[in-house]
Design an enzyme around this catalytic site. Structure first.
Site, PDB file in Angstrom:
ATOM      1  N   GLY A  47     -11.981  -2.749  20.955  1.00  0.00           N
ATOM      2  CA  GLY A  47     -11.387  -3.005  19.644  1.00  0.00           C
ATOM      3  C   GLY A  47     -10.072  -2.263  19.453  1.00  0.00           C
TER       4      GLY A  47
ATOM      5  N   ILE B 229      -9.074   0.393  17.559  1.00  0.00           N
ATOM      6  CA  ILE B 229      -9.026   1.854  17.678  1.00  0.00           C
ATOM      7  C   ILE B 229      -9.659   2.320  18.992  1.00  0.00           C
ATOM      8  CG2 ILE B 229      -9.824   4.006  16.600  1.00  0.00           C
ATOM      9  CD1 ILE B 229      -9.453   2.449  13.864  1.00  0.00           C
TER      10      ILE B 229
ATOM     11  N   ASN C   2     -19.383  -6.062  22.518  1.00  0.00           N
ATOM     12  CA  ASN C   2     -19.898  -7.431  22.589  1.00  0.00           C
ATOM     13  C   ASN C   2     -18.793  -8.446  22.290  1.00  0.00           C
ATOM     14  OD1 ASN C   2     -19.547  -7.259  19.852  1.00  0.00           O
ATOM     15  ND2 ASN C   2     -21.651  -7.774  19.286  1.00  0.00           N
TER      16      ASN C   2
ATOM     17  N   SER D 258     -14.913   6.371   7.459  1.00  0.00           N
ATOM     18  CA  SER D 258     -13.768   5.807   6.747  1.00  0.00           C
ATOM     19  C   SER D 258     -13.561   6.515   5.417  1.00  0.00           C
ATOM     20  CB  SER D 258     -14.053   4.326   6.499  1.00  0.00           C
ATOM     21  OG  SER D 258     -13.195   3.818   5.511  1.00  0.00           O
TER      22      SER D 258
ATOM     23  N   TYR E 108     -19.924  -2.680   3.390  1.00  0.00           N
ATOM     24  CA  TYR E 108     -19.277  -1.996   4.525  1.00  0.00           C
ATOM     25  C   TYR E 108     -19.244  -0.491   4.277  1.00  0.00           C
ATOM     26  CZ  TYR E 108     -15.466  -0.021   7.267  1.00  0.00           C
ATOM     27  OH  TYR E 108     -14.708   0.806   8.073  1.00  0.00           O
TER      28      TYR E 108
ATOM     29  N   LYS F 289     -21.170   3.017   6.126  1.00  0.00           N
ATOM     30  CA  LYS F 289     -20.548   4.273   6.602  1.00  0.00           C
ATOM     31  C   LYS F 289     -21.271   5.483   5.997  1.00  0.00           C
ATOM     32  CE  LYS F 289     -17.389   2.484   9.223  1.00  0.00           C
ATOM     33  NZ  LYS F 289     -17.634   2.485  10.674  1.00  0.00           N
TER      34      LYS F 289
ATOM     35  N   ASN G 150      -5.793   5.191   6.670  1.00  0.00           N
ATOM     36  CA  ASN G 150      -5.378   3.795   6.940  1.00  0.00           C
ATOM     37  C   ASN G 150      -4.644   3.693   8.279  1.00  0.00           C
ATOM     38  OD1 ASN G 150      -5.871   4.003   3.968  1.00  0.00           O
ATOM     39  ND2 ASN G 150      -5.376   1.842   4.056  1.00  0.00           N
TER      40      ASN G 150
ATOM     41  N   ARG H 259      -1.459   4.608  -0.282  1.00  0.00           N
ATOM     42  CA  ARG H 259      -2.450   4.892   0.765  1.00  0.00           C
ATOM     43  C   ARG H 259      -1.864   5.853   1.789  1.00  0.00           C
ATOM     44  NH1 ARG H 259      -4.722   2.582  -2.596  1.00  0.00           N
ATOM     45  NH2 ARG H 259      -6.181   0.836  -2.506  1.00  0.00           N
TER      46      ARG H 259
ATOM     47  N   ARG I 279      -6.464  -6.480  -6.372  1.00  0.00           N
ATOM     48  CA  ARG I 279      -7.730  -6.844  -5.727  1.00  0.00           C
ATOM     49  C   ARG I 279      -8.845  -6.075  -6.434  1.00  0.00           C
ATOM     50  NH1 ARG I 279      -6.685  -5.546   0.558  1.00  0.00           N
ATOM     51  NH2 ARG I 279      -6.977  -3.507  -0.371  1.00  0.00           N
TER      52      ARG I 279
ATOM     53  N   GLY J  13     -11.701  -3.693  -7.310  1.00  0.00           N
ATOM     54  CA  GLY J  13     -12.192  -2.472  -6.650  1.00  0.00           C
ATOM     55  C   GLY J  13     -11.106  -1.605  -6.036  1.00  0.00           C
TER      56      GLY J  13
END
Ligand code: NAD
Ligand code: UFG
Length: 337
Positions: free
Chosen positions: A10, A12, A32, A124, A148, A152, A178, A230, A291, A293
């Protein structure tokens, strides 16, 4: 020392793999490929000039996981594998819990069975929730606004319980802020998927001519220019924190948590103008609503990682914008008109 990286193909995990190889570690990868390409393995070997074993394996597959641990003398695990798309986790939570929690439990069982006592976990900044003041400190109360984020928080708790029960077991939880940017070679980076949810992939898609404009989600936040703030961190700085955490594990007992950020916030407008200036691209802007939240500001208190790991970031927002675009331009861009 042989380090197992879960989710190592992936975004990271692939950068972690190269950093470890460059620091003299051996690595093994499990993935996978549900959110990555198989050819990343070959590219990593090309960049690092070294080869390594990779397993096409789902963390939830007990039989295959046993085989990986039986076949390799693993010293420590860096656990990056997981699903990470916030809106997808809200729309379809069960696979998020099954994959992220189920995969982690299976991994920990294997580690215990085969006497592998060290784990670094990709957590995260999302665990700081909506109600903490910035800068975020490791000891603050946690909450989440989506499945999600809950995975975590739950995995962090599982690691604390596991390292309390198993006296030899040690965990370093790394809370990423981020991560953006890409390897300077432009050969690996964050794979673009559909219409991106996160800001930097969205900017890159717009710059590549695949989206007509960039979307600024809210201009009425309580920030200097009204847009969300951020703590963007270059993935190449982020992965150095993993090497430091691995080294630190030898001297830890139980579980320790470290924020990995720059400690500085940048607004949406700041990121956009930096991207445009560094890359010589002008992007069409569209103002859109907030957005649900989303918070005004998120940035890290990084003093613990500085003091205890001897780690701090070196790369600038300019470096992040240049390297993110360099990767997309080299691999995916169709038109910059
Ligand atoms: P990514 O999707 O690029 O990488 C995750 C990898 O895990 C993928 O290659 C995927 O195929 C693999 N994977 C997923 N489920 C698996 C399973 N059951 N078995 C084996 N492989 C599996 O994501 P990333 O951006 O590299 O993130 C890595 C970790 O860091 C994730 O746990 C993510 O939640 C966390 N994180 C990422 C960010 C970010 O902005 N990228 C921020 C904070 C935390
Ligand atoms: N934003 C836009 N336009 C977009 C996308 C985002 O203006 O098209 C804004 C957002 O409102 C926010 C900022 O850009 O103010 C950053 O948004 P991202 O989606 O890039 O990042 P978030 O901080 O919202 O969330 C991301 C991941 C989370 C993770 C968190 C911290 O999606 O899962 O970083 O690591 F928890």
């Amino acid at each position: 020392m042989k380090i197992l990286i879960t989710g190592g193909a992936g975004y990271i995990g692939s950068h972690i793999g190269i950093e470890l190889l460059n620091n003299g570690y051996d690595i093994i990868i499990i993935d996978n490929y549900c959110n990555s390409d198989r050819n990343v393995i070959r590219i990593m070997q090309q960049i690092a000039g070294k080869s390594f074993l990779s397993y096409d394996c789902d963390l939830r597959d007990k039989h295959q996981m046993e085989m990986v641990f039986r076949e390799n003398a693993i010293s420590a695990v860096i656990h990056c594998a997981g699903l990470k798309c916030v809106p997808e986790s809200i729309a379809n939570p069960i696979p998020y819990y099954q994959n992220n929690i189920g995969g982690t439990l299976n991994l920990l069982e294997c580690m215990k069975r085969y006497g592998v006592y060290k784990i670094v976990f990709s957590s995260s900044a999302t665990v700081y929730g909506l109600n903490n003041p910035v800068p975020y400190k490791e000891e603050m109360l946690l909450s989440a606004t989506n499945p999600y984020g809950w995975t975590k928080i739950m995995i962090e708790q599982i690691l604390k319980d596991f390292t309390t029960a198993e006296k030899d077991m040690k965990a370093a939880i790394l809370r990423y802020f981020n991560p953006i940017g890409a390897h300077p070679s432009g050969l690996i980076g964050e794979k673009p998927e559909g219409i991106p949810n996160n800001l930097m992939p969205y900017l890159c898609q717009a710059a590549a001519g695949k989206l007509p404009s960039i979307k600024i989600c809210g201009t009425d936040y309580r920030t200097a220019d009204g847009t969300g703030v951020r703590d963007y961190i270059h993935v190449c700085d982020l992965v150095k924190g993993h090497v430091k955490a691995l080294e630190k594990l030898d001297f830890l007992t139980g579980t320790e948590i470290y924020n990995l950020g720059t400690g500085k916030g940048s607004s949406v407008l700041k990121l956009i103008t930096t991207f445009e200036t560094v890359n010589g691209i002008k992007l069409k802007r569209e103002i859109s609503k907030r957005r649900p939240g989303d918070i005004d500001e998120s940035y890290a208190d990084v003093s613990k990682a500085d003091k205890e790991l001897g780690w701090k970031t070196e790369l600038s927002l300019e470096d992040m914008c240049r390297d993110s675009w360099n990767y997309i331009k080299k691999n995916y861009a169709v038109s910059t008109e």
